[in-house]
Design a protein around this motif. Sequence first.
Motif, PDB file in Angstrom:
ATOM      1  N   SER A   1     -32.016 -44.543   5.374  1.00 15.74           N
ATOM      2  CA  SER A   1     -31.991 -43.397   6.289  1.00 15.74           C
ATOM      3  C   SER A   1     -32.721 -43.741   7.584  1.00 15.74           C
ATOM      4  O   SER A   1     -32.290 -43.339   8.674  1.00 15.74           O
ATOM      5  N   ARG A   2     -33.809 -44.475   7.472  1.00 14.68           N
ATOM      6  CA  ARG A   2     -34.566 -44.885   8.656  1.00 14.68           C
ATOM      7  C   ARG A   2     -33.729 -45.824   9.524  1.00 14.68           C
ATOM      8  O   ARG A   2     -33.772 -45.745  10.764  1.00 14.68           O
ATOM      9  N   THR A   3     -32.944 -46.690   8.875  1.00 15.51           N
ATOM     10  CA  THR A   3     -32.070 -47.603   9.614  1.00 15.51           C
ATOM     11  C   THR A   3     -31.033 -46.834  10.417  1.00 15.51           C
ATOM     12  O   THR A   3     -30.760 -47.159  11.584  1.00 15.51           O
ATOM     13  N   VAL A   4     -30.462 -45.795   9.804  1.00  4.77           N
ATOM     14  CA  VAL A   4     -29.474 -44.970  10.512  1.00  4.77           C
ATOM     15  C   VAL A   4     -30.121 -44.268  11.696  1.00  4.77           C
ATOM     16  O   VAL A   4     -29.572 -44.250  12.805  1.00  4.77           O
ATOM     17  N   THR A   5     -31.298 -43.691  11.480  1.00 11.41           N
ATOM     18  CA  THR A   5     -31.999 -42.968  12.546  1.00 11.41           C
ATOM     19  C   THR A   5     -32.326 -43.888  13.717  1.00 11.41           C
ATOM     20  O   THR A   5     -32.147 -43.519  14.889  1.00 11.41           O
ATOM     21  N   GLN A   6     -32.772 -45.089  13.421  1.00 14.10           N
ATOM     22  CA  GLN A   6     -33.152 -46.033  14.466  1.00 14.10           C
ATOM     23  C   GLN A   6     -31.955 -46.521  15.276  1.00 14.10           C
ATOM     24  O   GLN A   6     -32.107 -46.872  16.451  1.00 14.10           O
ATOM     25  N   ASN A   7     -30.783 -46.550  14.665  1.00 13.08           N
ATOM     26  CA  ASN A   7     -29.590 -47.064  15.342  1.00 13.08           C
ATOM     27  C   ASN A   7     -28.648 -45.965  15.813  1.00 13.08           C
ATOM     28  O   ASN A   7     -27.588 -46.265  16.364  1.00 13.08           O
ATOM     29  N   MET A   8     -29.036 -44.709  15.593  1.00  8.34           N
ATOM     30  CA  MET A   8     -28.170 -43.596  15.985  1.00  8.34           C
ATOM     31  C   MET A   8     -28.113 -43.470  17.503  1.00  8.34           C
ATOM     32  O   MET A   8     -29.130 -43.457  18.183  1.00  8.34           O
ATOM     33  N   THR A   9     -26.907 -43.421  18.034  1.00 13.52           N
ATOM     34  CA  THR A   9     -26.696 -43.203  19.461  1.00 13.52           C
ATOM     35  C   THR A   9     -26.047 -41.841  19.669  1.00 13.52           C
ATOM     36  O   THR A   9     -25.531 -41.233  18.724  1.00 13.52           O
ATOM     37  N   HIS A  10     -26.075 -41.382  20.905  1.00 15.78           N
ATOM     38  CA  HIS A  10     -25.465 -40.091  21.203  1.00 15.78           C
ATOM     39  C   HIS A  10     -23.970 -40.107  20.875  1.00 15.78           C
ATOM     40  O   HIS A  10     -23.439 -39.155  20.281  1.00 15.78           O
ATOM     41  N   SER A  11     -23.304 -41.194  21.239  1.00 10.35           N
ATOM     42  CA  SER A  11     -21.859 -41.306  20.976  1.00 10.35           C
ATOM     43  C   SER A  11     -21.559 -41.337  19.490  1.00 10.35           C
ATOM     44  O   SER A  11     -20.621 -40.691  19.013  1.00 10.35           O
ATOM     45  N   LEU A  12     -22.381 -42.098  18.738  1.00 14.60           N
ATOM     46  CA  LEU A  12     -22.154 -42.188  17.294  1.00 14.60           C
ATOM     47  C   LEU A  12     -22.352 -40.836  16.626  1.00 14.60           C
ATOM     48  O   LEU A  12     -21.595 -40.466  15.713  1.00 14.60           O
ATOM     49  N   LYS A  13     -23.344 -40.097  17.071  1.00 13.21           N
ATOM     50  CA  LYS A  13     -23.595 -38.763  16.502  1.00 13.21           C
ATOM     51  C   LYS A  13     -22.387 -37.852  16.702  1.00 13.21           C
ATOM     52  O   LYS A  13     -21.976 -37.133  15.785  1.00 13.21           O
ATOM     53  N   ILE A  14     -21.800 -37.899  17.892  1.00 11.99           N
ATOM     54  CA  ILE A  14     -20.628 -37.068  18.179  1.00 11.99           C
ATOM     55  C   ILE A  14     -19.434 -37.535  17.359  1.00 11.99           C
ATOM     56  O   ILE A  14     -18.688 -36.719  16.791  1.00 11.99           O
ATOM     57  N   LEU A  15     -19.238 -38.849  17.252  1.00 12.24           N
ATOM     58  CA  LEU A  15     -18.095 -39.383  16.512  1.00 12.24           C
ATOM     59  C   LEU A  15     -18.207 -39.070  15.018  1.00 12.24           C
ATOM     60  O   LEU A  15     -17.197 -38.775  14.365  1.00 12.24           O
ATOM     61  N   LEU A  16     -19.420 -39.133  14.480  1.00 11.73           N
ATOM     62  CA  LEU A  16     -19.612 -38.785  13.069  1.00 11.73           C
ATOM     63  C   LEU A  16     -19.290 -37.316  12.824  1.00 11.73           C
ATOM     64  O   LEU A  16     -18.722 -36.955  11.788  1.00 11.73           O
ATOM     65  N   ASN A  17     -19.641 -36.474  13.781  1.00 10.41           N
ATOM     66  CA  ASN A  17     -19.299 -35.053  13.681  1.00 10.41           C
ATOM     67  C   ASN A  17     -17.790 -34.855  13.736  1.00 10.41           C
ATOM     68  O   ASN A  17     -17.226 -34.022  13.013  1.00 10.41           O
ATOM     69  N   ASP A  18     -17.104 -35.644  14.591  1.00  2.00           N
ATOM     70  CA  ASP A  18     -15.649 -35.561  14.682  1.00  2.00           C
ATOM     71  C   ASP A  18     -14.986 -36.023  13.380  1.00  2.00           C
ATOM     72  O   ASP A  18     -13.970 -35.455  12.959  1.00  2.00           O
ATOM     73  N   VAL A  19     -15.555 -37.053  12.751  1.00  2.00           N
ATOM     74  CA  VAL A  19     -15.034 -37.525  11.466  1.00  2.00           C
ATOM     75  C   VAL A  19     -15.169 -36.433  10.409  1.00  2.00           C
ATOM     76  O   VAL A  19     -14.256 -36.200   9.613  1.00  2.00           O
ATOM     77  N   GLU A  20     -16.301 -35.737  10.431  1.00  2.16           N
ATOM     78  CA  GLU A  20     -16.522 -34.644   9.476  1.00  2.16           C
ATOM     79  C   GLU A  20     -15.503 -33.523   9.689  1.00  2.16           C
ATOM     80  O   GLU A  20     -14.950 -32.979   8.726  1.00  2.16           O
ATOM     81  N   ARG A  21     -15.242 -33.176  10.939  1.00  2.00           N
ATOM     82  CA  ARG A  21     -14.245 -32.140  11.246  1.00  2.00           C
ATOM     83  C   ARG A  21     -12.848 -32.594  10.839  1.00  2.00           C
ATOM     84  O   ARG A  21     -12.056 -31.812  10.299  1.00  2.00           O
ATOM     85  N   TYR A  22     -12.544 -33.859  11.096  1.00  2.00           N
ATOM     86  CA  TYR A  22     -11.239 -34.423  10.739  1.00  2.00           C
ATOM     87  C   TYR A  22     -11.022 -34.364   9.231  1.00  2.00           C
ATOM     88  O   TYR A  22      -9.966 -33.936   8.754  1.00  2.00           O
ATOM     89  N   ASN A  23     -12.039 -34.788   8.459  1.00  2.00           N
ATOM     90  CA  ASN A  23     -11.925 -34.736   7.003  1.00  2.00           C
ATOM     91  C   ASN A  23     -11.811 -33.303   6.491  1.00  2.00           C
ATOM     92  O   ASN A  23     -11.157 -33.042   5.481  1.00  2.00           O
ATOM     93  N   ALA A  24     -12.464 -32.364   7.206  1.00  2.00           N
ATOM     94  CA  ALA A  24     -12.390 -30.952   6.813  1.00  2.00           C
ATOM     95  C   ALA A  24     -10.973 -30.423   6.965  1.00  2.00           C
ATOM     96  O   ALA A  24     -10.513 -29.599   6.163  1.00  2.00           O
ATOM     97  N   VAL A  25     -10.253 -30.876   7.996  1.00  2.00           N
ATOM     98  CA  VAL A  25      -8.858 -30.462   8.191  1.00  2.00           C
ATOM     99  C   VAL A  25      -8.006 -30.944   7.024  1.00  2.00           C
ATOM    100  O   VAL A  25      -7.179 -30.202   6.478  1.00  2.00           O
ATOM    101  N   ILE A  26      -8.207 -32.203   6.617  1.00  2.00           N
ATOM    102  CA  ILE A  26      -7.450 -32.759   5.495  1.00  2.00           C
ATOM    103  C   ILE A  26      -7.760 -31.991   4.214  1.00  2.00           C
ATOM    104  O   ILE A  26      -6.863 -31.685   3.419  1.00  2.00           O
ATOM    105  N   LYS A  27      -9.031 -31.656   4.010  1.00  2.00           N
ATOM    106  CA  LYS A  27      -9.431 -30.903   2.825  1.00  2.00           C
ATOM    107  C   LYS A  27      -8.777 -29.525   2.821  1.00  2.00           C
ATOM    108  O   LYS A  27      -8.316 -29.046   1.771  1.00  2.00           O
TER     109      LYS A  27
END
Length: 240
Positions: A110-136
């Motif tokens: 978890s610390r590794t993710v936090t240290q490498n998290m970028t603004h763009s990655l945070k937004i893209l991960l949120n988009d992936v979550e929304r995308y998977n929610a549509v499929i669900k």
Amino acid sequence: MRNDLQGLEIGQKELQKLTNLPVNDELIILIHPMKRLLSQIIERAKGSEAATVVFLGMTTLVFSYVAFDVIIRVFAHWVTIPSWLLLVISSCSVGILTQIFFYFLWKQRSRTVTQNMTHSLKILLNDVERYNAVIKAIDINDQIEAAGNSGVNLKERNKVIEALKLTRNDLVRALKTEKILRENKKFIVSKLELFADNLATLTAMQVSEQASEHGRLLNEALQIALDVQQEMKSLQSQGS
């Protein structure tokens, strides 16, 4: 899940491979797999395999105890407490130590993710979550329809699936690009195809019936694609 939906979802393993980060990693709780195993044993014990399950269970317990007792008598004959009690204590101790190990491993990841998290990655991960929610949501709708509710069938399903495929491609490209720029901050992306997107195709597919279910799903896919496009522009500026 219907065949046309299989393979569309961006799962945890694929997401971790695309980002090269242990994103969405969950803490392993030892008691959970033990509960699932116990539930499976109980279910089988209730069926026709009851005798086999009981026999295998008892055999495993007896063999484990006998093997442990022999080891104690040979290598730790000075131990005075009963071997069955020592077995219980040892099992609990191993379980606790293993759980502590999993916890610190999870904290480190978890610390590794936090240290490498970028603004763009945070937004893209949120988009992936929304995308998977549509499929669900589509999968749940399919299950409701399969239960005999024909009135909830998704109109123009092929268009929705095609939109999701295009959106998936854009998400994968964006995640790959973000990883390259994150791991190589001074690297200038030279491959134009990494920045190609299918936004024009998605826009052309947008239906006029905004209130319809398939229209809503298409619009959701379009909105995700728009977010991805915005982040791609941001990533391009970072790479320049």
